[in-house]
Design a protein around this motif. Structure first.
Motif, PDB file in Angstrom:
ATOM      1  N   THR A  43     -40.803  -8.542  16.975  1.00 15.42           N
ATOM      2  CA  THR A  43     -40.715  -9.947  17.364  1.00 15.42           C
ATOM      3  C   THR A  43     -39.394 -10.241  18.068  1.00 15.42           C
ATOM      4  OG1 THR A  43     -42.030 -10.499  15.431  1.00 15.42           O
ATOM      5  CG2 THR A  43     -40.878 -12.317  16.479  1.00 15.42           C
ATOM      6  N   VAL A  44     -38.314  -9.668  17.518  1.00 15.65           N
ATOM      7  CA  VAL A  44     -36.991  -9.885  18.122  1.00 15.65           C
ATOM      8  C   VAL A  44     -37.011  -9.474  19.596  1.00 15.65           C
ATOM      9  CG1 VAL A  44     -34.613  -9.010  18.124  1.00 15.65           C
ATOM     10  CG2 VAL A  44     -35.691  -9.699  15.977  1.00 15.65           C
ATOM     11  N   THR A  47     -38.287 -11.491  22.959  1.00 10.61           N
ATOM     12  CA  THR A  47     -37.471 -12.440  23.729  1.00 10.61           C
ATOM     13  C   THR A  47     -36.122 -11.844  24.142  1.00 10.61           C
ATOM     14  OG1 THR A  47     -36.679 -13.318  21.620  1.00 10.61           O
ATOM     15  CG2 THR A  47     -38.480 -14.523  22.685  1.00 10.61           C
ATOM     16  N   GLN A  48     -35.830 -10.632  23.717  1.00  9.99           N
ATOM     17  CA  GLN A  48     -34.529 -10.008  24.024  1.00  9.99           C
ATOM     18  C   GLN A  48     -34.767  -8.618  24.618  1.00  9.99           C
ATOM     19  OE1 GLN A  48     -31.573 -11.636  22.665  1.00  9.99           O
ATOM     20  NE2 GLN A  48     -32.884 -13.284  21.913  1.00  9.99           N
ATOM     21  N   VAL A  51     -30.301  -5.938  21.431  1.00  9.01           N
ATOM     22  CA  VAL A  51     -29.693  -6.633  20.292  1.00  9.01           C
ATOM     23  C   VAL A  51     -28.876  -5.612  19.495  1.00  9.01           C
ATOM     24  CG1 VAL A  51     -30.130  -7.984  18.196  1.00  9.01           C
ATOM     25  CG2 VAL A  51     -31.653  -8.219  20.148  1.00  9.01           C
ATOM     26  N   PHE A  52     -27.644  -5.956  19.170  1.00 10.16           N
ATOM     27  CA  PHE A  52     -26.724  -5.068  18.444  1.00 10.16           C
ATOM     28  C   PHE A  52     -26.608  -3.705  19.143  1.00 10.16           C
ATOM     29  CE2 PHE A  52     -28.740  -7.640  14.979  1.00 10.16           C
ATOM     30  CZ  PHE A  52     -27.618  -8.360  14.608  1.00 10.16           C
ATOM     31  N   LEU A 192     -34.160  -1.410   5.955  1.00  8.94           N
ATOM     32  CA  LEU A 192     -34.488  -2.706   6.556  1.00  8.94           C
ATOM     33  C   LEU A 192     -33.855  -2.862   7.929  1.00  8.94           C
ATOM     34  CD1 LEU A 192     -35.763  -5.547   6.195  1.00  8.94           C
ATOM     35  CD2 LEU A 192     -33.672  -6.244   5.035  1.00  8.94           C
ATOM     36  N   PHE A 193     -32.633  -2.402   8.038  1.00  5.72           N
ATOM     37  CA  PHE A 193     -31.926  -2.479   9.328  1.00  5.72           C
ATOM     38  C   PHE A 193     -30.889  -1.354   9.393  1.00  5.72           C
ATOM     39  CE2 PHE A 193     -29.904  -5.379   6.303  1.00  5.72           C
ATOM     40  CZ  PHE A 193     -28.599  -4.900   6.287  1.00  5.72           C
ATOM     41  N   ILE A 197     -25.394  -2.425  12.391  1.00  8.60           N
ATOM     42  CA  ILE A 197     -25.470  -3.801  12.897  1.00  8.60           C
ATOM     43  C   ILE A 197     -24.554  -4.717  12.063  1.00  8.60           C
ATOM     44  CG2 ILE A 197     -27.861  -3.449  13.663  1.00  8.60           C
ATOM     45  CD1 ILE A 197     -28.654  -5.614  11.555  1.00  8.60           C
TER      46      ILE A 197
ATOM     47  N   PHE B  43     -29.203 -10.048   6.439  1.00  7.56           N
ATOM     48  CA  PHE B  43     -29.963  -9.562   7.600  1.00  7.56           C
ATOM     49  C   PHE B  43     -30.454 -10.728   8.462  1.00  7.56           C
ATOM     50  CE2 PHE B  43     -34.283  -8.003   9.136  1.00  7.56           C
ATOM     51  CZ  PHE B  43     -33.750  -7.344  10.234  1.00  7.56           C
ATOM     52  N   LEU B  46     -27.426 -12.367  10.237  1.00  8.59           N
ATOM     53  CA  LEU B  46     -26.916 -11.524  11.330  1.00  8.59           C
ATOM     54  C   LEU B  46     -27.856 -11.543  12.528  1.00  8.59           C
ATOM     55  CD1 LEU B  46     -25.663  -8.274   9.527  1.00  8.59           C
ATOM     56  CD2 LEU B  46     -24.294  -9.826  10.889  1.00  8.59           C
ATOM     57  N   LEU B  47     -29.143 -11.396  12.217  1.00  8.94           N
ATOM     58  CA  LEU B  47     -30.139 -11.310  13.285  1.00  8.94           C
ATOM     59  C   LEU B  47     -30.237 -12.622  14.067  1.00  8.94           C
ATOM     60  CD1 LEU B  47     -32.177  -9.210  14.304  1.00  8.94           C
ATOM     61  CD2 LEU B  47     -33.884 -10.251  12.845  1.00  8.94           C
ATOM     62  N   LYS B  50     -27.566 -13.580  16.456  1.00  6.70           N
ATOM     63  CA  LYS B  50     -27.658 -12.890  17.753  1.00  6.70           C
ATOM     64  C   LYS B  50     -28.770 -13.476  18.616  1.00  6.70           C
ATOM     65  CE  LYS B  50     -24.725  -9.372  17.907  1.00  6.70           C
ATOM     66  NZ  LYS B  50     -23.770  -9.203  19.009  1.00  6.70           N
ATOM     67  N   THR B  51     -29.914 -13.776  17.969  1.00  4.15           N
ATOM     68  CA  THR B  51     -31.103 -14.124  18.763  1.00  4.15           C
ATOM     69  C   THR B  51     -31.379 -15.629  18.802  1.00  4.15           C
ATOM     70  OG1 THR B  51     -32.546 -13.897  16.833  1.00  4.15           O
ATOM     71  CG2 THR B  51     -32.199 -11.927  18.134  1.00  4.15           C
ATOM     72  N   LEU B  54     -36.281 -16.747  15.616  1.00  5.64           N
ATOM     73  CA  LEU B  54     -37.193 -15.640  15.296  1.00  5.64           C
ATOM     74  C   LEU B  54     -38.592 -16.240  15.322  1.00  5.64           C
ATOM     75  CD1 LEU B  54     -37.419 -12.613  14.296  1.00  5.64           C
ATOM     76  CD2 LEU B  54     -37.631 -13.575  12.013  1.00  5.64           C
ATOM     77  N   ALA B  55     -39.405 -15.784  16.278  1.00  9.93           N
ATOM     78  CA  ALA B  55     -40.757 -16.339  16.472  1.00  9.93           C
ATOM     79  C   ALA B  55     -40.667 -17.869  16.591  1.00  9.93           C
ATOM     80  CB  ALA B  55     -41.676 -15.927  15.338  1.00  9.93           C
TER      81      ALA B  55
END
Lengths: 265, 260
Positions: A43-44, A47-48, A51-52, A192-193, A197, B43, B46-47, B50-51, B54-55
């Protein structure tokens, strides 16, 4: 000698196949956990483009490879040791001509092989259904480094889990410790990540613990994005933790067996 | 009803006493759960830093989805924890004793072992929910009322799933972690359903129904859920509960004691 442990491997394999539905549901659970992480990142990148410092291909590759690594490294039945100690089953190892470590290691290998055979089909299915843009690593050197990191991570996880399980020699309830151990892997392992990041200071601190070397490090090695220094320091820390954990496991086992008293039949 | 409250209180008191026998273990479980919660929050922050979205949900909205998931999950864990101990009770024959007691075996199997750790976690969760409602400028009592109603619906759906898990344990002893499958399915509701690609999104929202449980309450609160879907959620929940009760009754008819 080898025959003995191969028989344990064989019996464990057949034992797992008796409860097939149970195993299929276990694998289904891991697929669900994977889908959550996959779709957050997917999903991220709708639109990008970056990222990181990750592109869609590099992060989805990371997610897929960390899922594969999870199936290899974290699939284990070692936590049974706690129950075996508290319920007295450990006595079997004292009267039979087999080593405790060898027995659990052979069982773990059977468990891992079964999980690997399933996860390959799962990831192939996911690849054909979702068609993610991923990096197929063809560099032999990197693939060899990846395999080495997986092998070391397997030994590290085995030794750590075993050492924690052996605390049952002294403690009545070890599930609190196990749960904290699993949650630390979930939180700091990179499932998870990717750890990088996080703000650099925190990431560097986490990289000094054993947890990121169970999932994050092997997956990063596969993507081929680690520089020479990162690779060397990663393998050094992973090796040090593996040796420390193995020595710790042996010492805890010896200390536990020395003070163990069996009662009952 | 009064009898059940009294029985529930006795079991709850005993359960808490039993858990508190190993206080350090309770503390470790609590720390572990907080660690898991904290890492998800880190998480998301942080995410979304940046963005930005989300959806198409903002940071506060995404956090609110996660908080609502955590609230429902902790409520369910607190109330229905005994379900985790049901399969051993079937295997070793203890369930026979459930059947001869003068109260419902379903009640005994479902709600007589509340989890003190999740009960403790509920306190800060309620605080965080209220804080984020203020951050999101939610002041319409109707929306808050619908949010609470949909959380109640989520609990009904969860109750139905737990009854189905109990029934499955009576039908077959082969599966030892059916309840964890339920948890992993609902765990997909940590984030809004909009992150999933179709047809998975539709399956998760309307059929399984993680979306109804975890996403609908937040969507109603921020005013993007149609009244038809609120009605659908309520009807779905009660039909599922009715079906689960039927399955439970059938499973009891198939029960053969293991103790002998």
């Amino acid at each position: 000698m080898i025959n003995k442990y191969f028989s344990i491997f064989n019996i464990s394999w057949q034992n797992m196949l008796i409860y097939r539905l149970n195993f299929v549901l276990w694998r289904f659970r891991t697929v669900l956990q994977f889908l959550l992480v996959y779709f957050v990142w997917w999903t991220v990148f709708q639109t990008q483009t970056s990222v990181f410092g990750y592109t869609e291909a590099s992060i989805l590759t990371y997610v897929l490879i960390s899922a594969l690594t999870r199936a290899i490294v974290l699939s284990s039945r070692i936590m049974d040791i706690g129950g075996h100690i508290s319920e007295g089953g450990i006595v079997n190892f004292l009267v039979k001509p087999q080593g405790i470590i060898g027995f659990y290691f052979a069982r773990d290998l059977a468990d891992k092989l079964l999980n690997i055979s399933f996860v390959i089909f799962e990831l192939a299915g996911i690849y054909f259904l979702l068609k993610p843009e991923i990096i197929i690593q063809t560099n032999i050197n990197i693939l060899l480094q990846f395999i080495l990191s997986i092998v070391l991570a397997m030994v590290l996880y085995f030794a750590l889990s075993f050492a924690f399980g052996l605390l049952a020699f002294w403690l009545e309830n070890i599930w609190g410790i196990y749960f904290l151990f699993f949650m630390s892997i979930e939180a700091l392992g990179g499932g998870l990540f990717p750890i990088d990041i996080l703000p650099e200071r925190f990431a560097n601190m986490i990289l000094l613990t054993p947890f990121p070397y169970l999932l994050y490090f092997p997956a990063k090695v596969y993507t081929g994005t680690l520089g020479y220094d990162q690779l060397m320091s990663g393998f050094t820390i992973l090796s040090i933790w593996t040796v420390i954990s193995w020595v710790l496991m042996k010492r805890v086992l010896n200390a536990g067996l020395r003070m163990y008293t069996a009662v009952g039949h | 009803m009064k009898k059940y409250l009294k029985v529930w209180w006795i079991f709850t008191f005993n359960s808490f006493q039993s858990q508190l026998l190993t206080r350090w273990a309770v503390l470790l479980f609590l720390i572990s759960k907080l660690l898991r919660f904290f890492i998800f929050v880190v998480f998301i922050v942080l995410l979304l830093n940046k963005t930005n979205t989300l959806a198409s949900y903002t940071l506060n909205q995404t956090l609110f989805f996660f908080l609502t998931f955590s609230l429902i999950d902790s409520l369910v864990q607190t109330i229905f924890r005994e379900v985790y101990r049901f399969r051993p009770a079937i295997i070793n024959g203890t369930f026979d004793f459930y059947l001869i007691k003068p109260f419902s075996p379903l009640f005994r199997a479902l709600a007589t072992g509340p989890d003190i750790i999740d009960l403790i976690l509920l306190v800060p969760l309620f605080g965080a929910i209220v804080y984020f409602m203020i951050q999101l400028n939610i002041s319409d009592p109707l929306r808050v009322g619908i949010y609470i109603f949909l959380i109640f619906i989520a609990l009904i759906i969860s109750l139905a799933f737990h009854i189905l898990v109990l029934s499955l344990a009576v039908f077959t002893t082969e599966i030892d972690h059916a309840i964890l499958v339920y948890r992993d399915i609902t765990g997909m509701g940590r984030f809004p359903m909009d992150i999933y690609r179709e047809p998975l999104r539709g399956i998760l929202t309307y059929l399984l129904p993680v979306g109804i449980m975890m996403s609908f309450p937040v969507q109603a609160l921020i005013g993007i859920l149609s009244p038809v879907l609120i009605l659908y959620a309520a009807v779905f929940a009660f039909i599922l509960l009715f079906a689960a009760m039927k399955v439970w009754n059938i499973s009891l008819q198939h029960y053969s004691s293991a103790s002998s």
